[in-house]
Each structure stands twice: as structure tokens, then as C-alpha cells.
Design an enzyme around this catalytic site. Structure first.
Site, PDB file in Angstrom:
ATOM      1  N   THR A 124       0.855  -1.449   0.248  1.00  0.00           N
ATOM      2  CA  THR A 124       0.127  -0.351   0.107  1.00  0.00           C
ATOM      3  C   THR A 124       0.377   1.480   0.153  1.00  0.00           C
ATOM      4  OG1 THR A 124      -1.151   1.171   1.609  1.00  0.00           O
ATOM      5  CG2 THR A 124      -0.109  -0.044   2.346  1.00  0.00           C
ATOM      6  N   TYR A 148      -1.153   0.352  11.090  1.00  0.00           N
ATOM      7  CA  TYR A 148      -1.993  -0.385   9.374  1.00  0.00           C
ATOM      8  C   TYR A 148      -0.448  -0.164   8.710  1.00  0.00           C
ATOM      9  CZ  TYR A 148      -3.707  -0.875   5.133  1.00  0.00           C
ATOM     10  OH  TYR A 148      -4.107  -1.408   3.246  1.00  0.00           O
TER      11      TYR A 148
HETATM   12  P1  NAP Z   1     -11.645  -4.736   2.312  1.00  0.00           P
HETATM   13  O1  NAP Z   1     -12.625  -4.215   1.012  1.00  0.00           O
HETATM   14  O2  NAP Z   1     -12.042  -3.782   3.776  1.00  0.00           O
HETATM   15  O3  NAP Z   1     -11.754  -5.849   2.402  1.00  0.00           O
HETATM   16  C1  NAP Z   1     -10.627  -6.708   2.789  1.00  0.00           C
HETATM   17  C2  NAP Z   1     -10.722  -7.825   3.325  1.00  0.00           C
HETATM   18  O4  NAP Z   1     -10.492  -8.609   3.975  1.00  0.00           O
HETATM   19  C3  NAP Z   1     -12.722  -9.091   3.410  1.00  0.00           C
HETATM   20  O5  NAP Z   1     -12.642 -10.220   2.977  1.00  0.00           O
HETATM   21  C4  NAP Z   1     -12.263  -8.870   4.576  1.00  0.00           C
HETATM   22  O6  NAP Z   1     -13.425 -10.163   5.466  1.00  0.00           O
HETATM   23  C5  NAP Z   1     -11.046  -9.575   4.585  1.00  0.00           C
HETATM   24  N1  NAP Z   1     -10.504 -10.250   6.223  1.00  0.00           N
HETATM   25  C6  NAP Z   1     -10.117  -9.010   7.315  1.00  0.00           C
HETATM   26  N2  NAP Z   1      -9.695  -9.828   8.416  1.00  0.00           N
HETATM   27  C7  NAP Z   1      -9.383 -11.100   7.802  1.00  0.00           C
HETATM   28  C8  NAP Z   1      -8.776 -12.262   8.435  1.00  0.00           C
HETATM   29  N3  NAP Z   1      -8.930 -12.300   9.481  1.00  0.00           N
HETATM   30  N4  NAP Z   1      -9.087 -13.691   8.248  1.00  0.00           N
HETATM   31  C9  NAP Z   1      -9.452 -13.882   6.780  1.00  0.00           C
HETATM   32  N5  NAP Z   1     -10.047 -12.572   6.414  1.00  0.00           N
HETATM   33  C10 NAP Z   1      -9.713 -10.956   6.409  1.00  0.00           C
HETATM   34  O7  NAP Z   1     -10.196  -4.046   1.634  1.00  0.00           O
HETATM   35  P2  NAP Z   1     -10.266  -3.266   0.113  1.00  0.00           P
HETATM   36  O8  NAP Z   1     -10.141  -2.537  -0.045  1.00  0.00           O
HETATM   37  O9  NAP Z   1     -10.406  -4.879  -0.969  1.00  0.00           O
HETATM   38  O10 NAP Z   1      -8.026  -4.143  -0.053  1.00  0.00           O
HETATM   39  C11 NAP Z   1      -7.418  -5.331  -0.016  1.00  0.00           C
HETATM   40  C12 NAP Z   1      -6.100  -5.755   0.216  1.00  0.00           C
HETATM   41  O11 NAP Z   1      -5.381  -4.033  -0.768  1.00  0.00           O
HETATM   42  C13 NAP Z   1      -6.338  -4.786   1.575  1.00  0.00           C
HETATM   43  O12 NAP Z   1      -5.129  -6.018   2.211  1.00  0.00           O
HETATM   44  C14 NAP Z   1      -5.765  -3.846   1.451  1.00  0.00           C
HETATM   45  O13 NAP Z   1      -5.227  -4.117   3.148  1.00  0.00           O
HETATM   46  C15 NAP Z   1      -4.782  -3.504   0.474  1.00  0.00           C
HETATM   47  N6  NAP Z   1      -5.371  -2.347  -0.333  1.00  0.00           N
HETATM   48  C16 NAP Z   1      -5.854  -1.700  -0.152  1.00  0.00           C
HETATM   49  C17 NAP Z   1      -5.629  -0.629  -0.700  1.00  0.00           C
HETATM   50  C18 NAP Z   1      -7.541   0.494  -1.496  1.00  0.00           C
HETATM   51  O14 NAP Z   1      -7.046   1.635  -1.578  1.00  0.00           O
HETATM   52  N7  NAP Z   1      -9.114  -0.305  -1.067  1.00  0.00           N
HETATM   53  C19 NAP Z   1      -4.586   0.339  -1.142  1.00  0.00           C
HETATM   54  C20 NAP Z   1      -3.578  -0.563  -0.622  1.00  0.00           C
HETATM   55  C21 NAP Z   1      -3.544  -1.887   0.097  1.00  0.00           C
HETATM   56  P3  NAP Z   1     -14.701  -9.566   5.615  1.00  0.00           P
HETATM   57  O15 NAP Z   1     -15.533  -9.572   3.795  1.00  0.00           O
HETATM   58  O16 NAP Z   1     -14.998 -10.642   6.686  1.00  0.00           O
HETATM   59  O17 NAP Z   1     -14.413  -8.457   6.984  1.00  0.00           O
HETATM   60  O1  F7E Z   2      -9.082   8.278   4.430  1.00  0.00           O
HETATM   61  C1  F7E Z   2      -8.996  11.321   5.802  1.00  0.00           C
HETATM   62  C2  F7E Z   2      -8.394  10.108   6.011  1.00  0.00           C
HETATM   63  O2  F7E Z   2     -10.146   5.895   4.750  1.00  0.00           O
HETATM   64  C3  F7E Z   2      -8.314   8.916   2.965  1.00  0.00           C
HETATM   65  C4  F7E Z   2      -7.449   2.673   2.958  1.00  0.00           C
HETATM   66  O3  F7E Z   2      -7.187   1.446   1.670  1.00  0.00           O
HETATM   67  O4  F7E Z   2      -5.883   3.241   1.317  1.00  0.00           O
HETATM   68  C5  F7E Z   2      -6.834   3.202   2.378  1.00  0.00           C
HETATM   69  O5  F7E Z   2      -6.482   4.421   3.497  1.00  0.00           O
HETATM   70  C6  F7E Z   2      -7.979  10.234   3.886  1.00  0.00           C
HETATM   71  C7  F7E Z   2      -7.489  10.481   5.048  1.00  0.00           C
HETATM   72  O6  F7E Z   2      -8.650   6.042   3.271  1.00  0.00           O
HETATM   73  C8  F7E Z   2     -12.615  11.333   6.896  1.00  0.00           C
HETATM   74  O7  F7E Z   2      -7.809  11.431   7.297  1.00  0.00           O
HETATM   75  C9  F7E Z   2     -10.903  13.051   6.241  1.00  0.00           C
HETATM   76  O8  F7E Z   2      -6.270  11.399   4.927  1.00  0.00           O
HETATM   77  O9  F7E Z   2     -10.837   6.945   2.646  1.00  0.00           O
HETATM   78  P1  F7E Z   2      -9.368   6.394   3.580  1.00  0.00           P
HETATM   79  P2  F7E Z   2      -6.852   5.746   4.036  1.00  0.00           P
HETATM   80  O10 F7E Z   2      -6.569   6.235   4.968  1.00  0.00           O
HETATM   81  O11 F7E Z   2      -6.086   6.438   2.563  1.00  0.00           O
HETATM   82  C10 F7E Z   2      -4.393   3.395   1.817  1.00  0.00           C
HETATM   83  C11 F7E Z   2      -3.787   3.227   0.561  1.00  0.00           C
HETATM   84  C12 F7E Z   2      -4.817   1.882   1.957  1.00  0.00           C
HETATM   85  O12 F7E Z   2      -4.094   1.372   1.736  1.00  0.00           O
HETATM   86  C13 F7E Z   2      -6.216   1.541   2.731  1.00  0.00           C
HETATM   87  O13 F7E Z   2      -6.654  -0.257   3.633  1.00  0.00           O
HETATM   88  O14 F7E Z   2      -9.612  11.073   4.203  1.00  0.00           O
HETATM   89  N1  F7E Z   2     -10.863  11.847   5.649  1.00  0.00           N
HETATM   90  N2  F7E Z   2     -12.365  12.825   6.784  1.00  0.00           N
HETATM   91  C14 F7E Z   2     -11.272  10.918   6.387  1.00  0.00           C
HETATM   92  N3  F7E Z   2     -11.613   9.211   6.169  1.00  0.00           N
HETATM   93  C15 F7E Z   2     -12.576   8.815   6.749  1.00  0.00           C
HETATM   94  N4  F7E Z   2     -12.308   7.743   6.245  1.00  0.00           N
HETATM   95  N5  F7E Z   2     -13.366   8.868   7.314  1.00  0.00           N
HETATM   96  C16 F7E Z   2     -13.657  10.903   7.324  1.00  0.00           C
HETATM   97  O15 F7E Z   2     -14.774  11.049   8.021  1.00  0.00           O
END
Ligand code: NAP
Ligand code: F7E
Length: 321
Positions: A124, A148
Site C-alpha cells: 500500500t 496499519y
Molecule cells: P476490504 O474491502 O476491507 O477487504 C478486506 C478483506 O479482508 C475482506 O474480505 C475481509 O473479510 C478480509 N479479512 C479481514 N480480516 C480477515 C481475517 N482475519 N482473516 C481473513 N480475512 C479477513 O479491502 P480492499 O479495499 O478490498 O483491499 C484489499 C487489500 O488491499 C487489503 O489488504 C488492503 O489493505 C489493501 N490495499 C487496499 C487499498 C485500497 O485503496 N482499497 C490500497 C492499497 C492496499 P470480511 O468480509 O469478513 O470482513
Molecule cells: O481516508 C481523510 C483521512 O479512510 C482518506 C485504505 O484502503 O487507502 C485507504 O486508506 C483520507 C485520510 O483511506 C474523513 O484522514 C477526512 O487522509 O478513505 P480513507 P486511507 O486512510 O487513505 C490506503 C492506500 C490503504 O491501503 C488503506 O487500506 O481522508 N478523511 N475525513 C476521512 N477519512 C475517513 N475514512 N472518514 C472521514 O470522515
């Protein structure tokens, strides 16, 4: 023989898009799912009967071993995580266990049972945290800012180490924020588009947010899972930044989302609440994915303004009349 793949986190945003992509490509798809009192299968509803769901949890070594044994995967995509940064400050031990140690558990299982499998690790942009240069690329030093980010840094290096120590085909995708209509409601983009849709339909009168000045490089999730797959088709494992190359503030995202439903005086509908401010913030992110373009032939197509349109439209349809 169709290729077999194991996706951890297949009920999540990325896991569900990836499962659809790999089914289209003819893979036999296995998904690791943890037992919940109310199963969370909304995202995979349309493909549920074509995925082999295996019980397991990233905190439980035996279930990971069993899942790898049963699926005999050619490719493993490790997407399971406690993925919400804000929660990681409240549940740092759980986050470290799932997002950090969980990766070692999976690597160990693969080393024992399928050492030739190709492995994708969901790294990430949170690794960059307090950024040292802009834009960030594969050589930018890391400085995570949350439990995280710290857990994901451990996982990143664990993958690099298994690659070097055991010659395993393990790649880290350093993905910047990617969103979609399947994004969890707690994340900024979805919280905003869901709230805007409800305000537009007269069901809510405001939304509460935290830091409006934070900047993110937001892309569209279905395109990002294609990059994951391309990484595993390379003869050699490697690490890749995946991003749009554009950075926008939370304020800009909110303004565009309200504009999408014809509301110009958006500030009337937004309150800020300190409870959404994080103990340490990642202020700004912007990725340089030129390596992915050069080697994987991957480039982001959907930029933030288009993403806002897609997400607002989907939420308006969900809220209904
Ligand atoms: P997400 O929607 O939160 O999905 C996370 C998945 O992990 C869900 O299927 C969840 O299952 C499962 N999970 C959580 N805890 C677990 C455990 N203890 N054992 C087995 N499964 C578990 O995340 P996403 O946005 O699809 O992201 C996918 C991956 O990419 C994650 O590793 C995230 O950290 C990483 N990532 C995301 C972003 C982004 O912007 N989306 C960017 C960079 C990296 P449940 O359905 O049971 O909760
Ligand atoms: O926050 C600001 C907050 O929670 C984005 C995950 O997928 O991307 C994600 O992490 C920004 C931050 O995502 C609110 O402070 C303001 O600066 O949508 P977010 P994140 O923290 O960037 C990375 C790449 C991952 O890997 C992670 O798994 O928005 N912000 N006000 C807020 N954020 C939230 N959630 N809620 C607010 O009310």
C-alpha cells in the site's frame, strides 16, 4: 487444466473484482472467508456459486494450511486485511496479527505446500506515509504513519525476504487508494458519495468529516485488480507502484460529489468533527506508476472526477426514490 487460484479477502472490494476477473480468464477460483455470524457476501453475490469458498482466518495457521492444501493454487492473491487505517489506531494488535503476521503464515504455508506458486501481496501507499519525495515510486523511502502502515511494512519486507531467501515468486503491489461502488462505507470516498446521495434524496441533512485538506491519489478498483494479475504473469517477481499520478484533496472530492447532484453550497451540508482526525495523518500521496506502464503495460484510465461520477450514480440508485 485450468489454473487454480486462492484469493484471501475475496468478500472485500478488491477480492470481489479480482474473483470476477479470474473467473473470466478461466481460473478455478478459491476464496478464503472467515466465519461471521452474518456472512458478508454482498460483493460476491453474483459469482458466489462459481467460487469455492474455504473457511479460514489470517490469524489461524491451520486454516491457512488447509486452504492452501485444498486449493493447490498456481497463484495466490493475499488481499485479506484489517484495511481501515483509523481502526488500526484502536486495534493495533489485531491489525499487526492479520496484516503483518498473517502474511508470514501464508508464506510459510505456500513454502511448505506450493513453493512454485506465484504470490501477490497487497502492499500500500501507506508505506510512504510522511512522504520523502513527490511523486512516490518504488525507490521512495518508507515512513508509515499508522499501525496499519507499520504492519503492511512488515509484510512488504517479509515478501521480499521469502523471495530472496527461498527463491519464491512473490510480488508486492504498492497500490495507491482505489475506490468503487463496492467500497466500504467507512472510507472517505464512499462515506461522501453515500452521504451526498442521501442528502440529495432528502434523507439526511449533513455529513461529518475529519481532515478536509488531506490529499490522495484516487483510482478505480476494477482497473487495479488487472494490475495485480499482470504482476503474476511476469517471469520474475517484483514490486510495482500502481496509481493514477494525480493527487486531489478531500475537499475537492466532496465539492465534486455535491456538484454531481446539483448542490453548489456544499459547505452547508458538511460538518467537521475532531473524532475523525487521526493521531498521525498521511497528508499527501501521489504515485508514479511509470514502471508498471513500462513492464506491465498498465495505466490508470479512470481519474478522480470520473470516479466521483461513477460512485455518486451508484449510490443515488441504491438510495432509490
Ligand atoms: P476490504 O474491502 O476491507 O477487504 C478486506 C478483506 O479482508 C475482506 O474480505 C475481509 O473479510 C478480509 N479479512 C479481514 N480480516 C480477515 C481475517 N482475519 N482473516 C481473513 N480475512 C479477513 O479491502 P480492499 O479495499 O478490498 O483491499 C484489499 C487489500 O488491499 C487489503 O489488504 C488492503 O489493505 C489493501 N490495499 C487496499 C487499498 C485500497 O485503496 N482499497 C490500497 C492499497 C492496499 P470480511 O468480509 O469478513 O470482513
Ligand atoms: O481516508 C481523510 C483521512 O479512510 C482518506 C485504505 O484502503 O487507502 C485507504 O486508506 C483520507 C485520510 O483511506 C474523513 O484522514 C477526512 O487522509 O478513505 P480513507 P486511507 O486512510 O487513505 C490506503 C492506500 C490503504 O491501503 C488503506 O487500506 O481522508 N478523511 N475525513 C476521512 N477519512 C475517513 N475514512 N472518514 C472521514 O470522515
Amino acid at each position: 487444466m485450468p489454473k487454480s487460484t486462492l484469493i484471501t479477502g475475496c468478500t472485500g472490494q478488491d477480492g470481489s473484482f479480482l474473483a470476477e476477473l479470474l473467473l473470466l480468464k478461466g481460473y478455478t477460483v478459491y476464496g478464503l472467508v472467515r466465519r461471521l455470524s452474518s456472512p458478508n457476501v454482498t460483493n460476491i453475490e453474483q459469482v458466489r456459486d462459481r467460487i469455492h469458498l474455504l473457511d479460514g482466518d489470517m490469524t489461524d495457521q491451520s486454516s491457512i494450511l488447509t486452504a492452501v492444501k485444498e486449493s493447490k493454487p498456481d497463484e495466490i492473491y493475499n488481499l485479506a486485511a484489517q484495511s481501515f487505517v483509523a481502526t488500526s489506531f484502536r486495534q493495533p494488535v489485531l491489525t499487526a496479527d492479520v496484516d503483518g503476521l498473517g502474511v508470514i503464515r501464508l508464506l510459510e504455508a505456500a513454502k511448505e505446500l506450493v513453493p512454485d506458486a506465484r504470490i501477490y501481496q497487497a502492499s500500500t501507499s501507506e508505506l510512504f506515509g510522511l512522504v520523502k519525495e513527490t511523486p512516490q515510486n518504488e525507490h521512495t523511502p518508507f515512513h508509515p504513519r499508522s499501525p496499519y502502515g507499520v504492519a503492511k511494512l512488515f509484510a512488504f519486507w517479509a515478501c521480499a525476504n521469502y523471495r530472496e531467501a527461498y527463491g519464491m515468486h512473490v510480488s508486492n503491489g504498492i497500490l495507491f487508494n482505489h475506490e468503487s461502488e463496492r467500497r466500504g462505507l467507512e472510507f472517505l470516498t464512499r462515506k461522501v458519495t453515500h452521504g451526498v446521495a442521501r442528502i440529495a434524496k432528502g434523507k439526511w441533512d449533513h455529513i461529518e468529516l475529519g481532515n478536509m485538506e488531506a490529499k490522495r491519489d484516487w483510482g478505480y478498483a476494477p482497473e487495479y485488480v488487472e494490475a495485480m494479475w499482470r504482476m503474476l504473469q511476469q517471469p520474475k517477481p517484483d514490486d510495482y507502484v500502481i496509481a493514477t499520478g494525480e493527487s486531489h484533496s478531500v475537499r475537492e472530492f466532496v465539492e465534486l460529489a455535491f456538484r454531481e447532484v446539483g448542490i453548489e453550497d456544499w459547505e452547508t451540508y458538511v460538518r467537521t468533527d475532531p473524532k475523525h482526525i487521526r493521531p498521525a495523518e498521511v497528508y499527501t500521496l501521489c504515485g508514479d506508476s511509470s514502471k508498471a506502464k513500462r513492464i506491465l503495460g498498465w495505466q490508470a484510465k479512470t481519474k478522480m472526477p470520473q470516479l466521483v461520477k461513477i460512485m455518486v450514480k451508484a449510490d443515488l440508485e441504491r438510495v432509490g426514490a
